[in-house]
Design a protein around this motif. Structure first.
Motif: not given
Lengths: 293, 202
Positions: A1-7
């Motif tokens: 989720x964090x990676x998705x938000x960062x992306x």
């Protein structure tokens, strides 16, 4: 989720930069930036400090880009009625006026703040350039008189004056001569442009030289200002101590500018006008590169 | 005909070579040859820039015939002043009169073949000078072998001049599209030959 938000944030940032970049008029900003760097190098060559050079480049870029965005923010109503500019992000609503104003003010403040921190004199000249461009040229005079380009020209001459003042630590005659060269080069650039987009400016009710004085007077003005610009750059080159080889090349490039300006007076055509407009930009960039040697 | 990115790159390289020669290549030459070469390579540089900026349409201008005469005439004048100094003044006179003759016969509405004849004589003599002088100098041992490249540049400028002159006269040797496709490469080769030839002259 964090990676998705960062992306998602990265994608969002990229799309913002893509929208903001045209607001800076990158080619015009780049050309003015090159004059500032040339002004600095004309003072310091062959001794040069890279951190000063980098600071100069960043602060000038921020100040010039900031003032350009403020200019575009104020002129968004004009841009929306002109064919040439109605697709700009502010004119077509992709960037909101408040967002552009905030961006312009932040970049301008950062640029001037950085410039003042580097040298108060340098900061003062950078501020003067921004003030002349945004307040005097854009807000006060552009919609009132075709002579506003003189003030646009003065603000255009500030980066080279600022660069040289930063390099020397004080103002000198050569810096003023270089600023004059840019001031007199501006009509060659702007007036050819206002002839090419005559109908656009008329639709936006912006007074220009061609609409007030007619095309022949405008062409003669371009020719005279080209002569003065070329002479000023040549004189500055000699006073700086440019080597003969570079002076020869500068003379050749100046001769090209003068030949096109004269051709636009005696054999006027859209092609000659557009050629002069394009050549004037190449000429200024080449002259600035030569100043750096 | 639209100018391609490759054409622009070739023309940019031509311009950069011409600029290099103006700055570095003629350093230390006597005044008149230096002025003559500066004019020749300066016209080449500006012509290259205008082709990049405006495309091949710029070649349709009637002034091109006059401007393109400047390159061989000033190159030949420079060579004669540098290597055949005793004929220098005479050749300078020919160059000035030749240029004036081409300009006048092109500017006036002359219906006869005089303008073509004048252009042929002026271009021909200048071209032969650029082609033959370096080669003779090399063959007689008065210059290093590399100087012959200037002669090769002279031959290339002659080919380019012929192609353009016949095209403008309405009797093209090759189609307009082929000439324009060849021109940027020809200009680059010619400029490279001149620059290298002068560099290797001694």
């Amino acid at each position: 989720m964090t990676a998705l938000a960062a992306q998602s944030k990265i994608v969002n940032l990229k799309s913002k930069i893509r929208l903001y970049w045209p607001l800076t008029k990158s080619l015009q900003t780049g050309l003015l930036l090159s004059t500032g760097l040339a002004g600095y190098m004309s003072a310091r060559c062959p001794v040069m400090h890279w951190y000063d050079f980098l600071g100069l480049g960043v602060s000038l870029f921020l100040a010039i880009a900031g003032s350009t965005i403020l200019n575009m923010w104020y002129d968004r109503d004009i841009d929306s009625v002109m064919n040439r500019t109605h697709h700009r992000p502010l004119a077509d609503g992709r960037v909101s006026p408040n967002e552009a104003l905030r961006l312009g003010l932040i970049l301008s403040a950062l640029g001037i703040g950085m410039a003042v921190a580097m040298s108060p004199l340098y900061g003062l000249v950078v501020f003067a350039g921004l003030f002349f461009d945004v307040v005097v040229y854009t807000i006060w005079l552009k919609r009132r008189t075709c002579w506003s380009i003189v003030w646009g020209g003065i603000s255009g001459g500030m980066p080279i004056l600022a660069g040289r003042a930063f390099g020397l630590g004080h103002m000198d005659g050569i810096g003023i001569l270089l600023a004059l060269a840019v001031l007199f080069w501006i009509p060659t650039h702007i007036l050819t442009f206002s002839m090419r987009y005559f109908d656009d400016y008329r639709a936006a009710k912006i007074p220009t030289f061609p609409s007030v004085y007619g095309f022949p007077v405008t062409r003669a003005t371009i020719a005279v200002s080209s002569v003065i610009a070329a002479l000023s750059i040549g004189a500055a080159g000699i006073m700086i101590g440019m080597e003969w080889g570079y002076l020869r090349l500068l003379a050749v490039l100046s001769a090209g500018l003068l030949a096109l300006a004269v051709a636009s007076v005696f054999r006027p055509s859209e092609r000659v006008n557009f050629g002069l407009f394009k050549y004037a930009s190449v000429y200024m960039l080449a002259a600035m590169i030569l100043m750096m040697f | 005909m639209k100018i391609s990115p490759l054409d622009r790159i070739l023309l940019l390289l031509t311009g950069l070579l011409a600029a290099y020669h103006i700055v570095v290549g003629i350093e230390g030459f006597a005044s008149l040859p230096a002025i003559a070469y500066t004019i020749a390579f300066g016209v080449l540089l500006i012509a290259g820039l205008l082709l990049i900026l405006l495309g091949f349409d710029v070649l349709d201008s009637p002034i091109i015939v006059i401007v393109s005469t400047i390159i061989p005439l000033s190159l030949a004048t420079g060579l004669v002043w540098q290597y055949l100094a005793s004929f220098g003044t005479l050749y300078l006179g020919f160059a000035i009169l030749g240029f004036l003759a081409v300009t006048i016969t092109r500017a006036l509405p002359i219906k006869t073949k005089l303008p073509v004849l004048v252009l042929g004589i002026v271009h021909g003599l200048a071209g032969l000078t650029i082609f033959l002088l370096p080669i003779i100098w090399v063959l007689t041992g008065r210059a290093a072998p590399g100087f012959a490249l200037v002669g090769i540049g002279g031959a290339l400028i002659g080919i380019g001049g012929l192609l353009l002159s016949f095209l403008k006269a309405g009797k093209p040797l090759l189609s307009r599209a082929v000439i324009f496709r060849l021109l940027p490469g020809l200009l680059l080769l010619m400029t490279a030959a001149f620059v290298a030839g002068f560099a290797f002259a001694s």
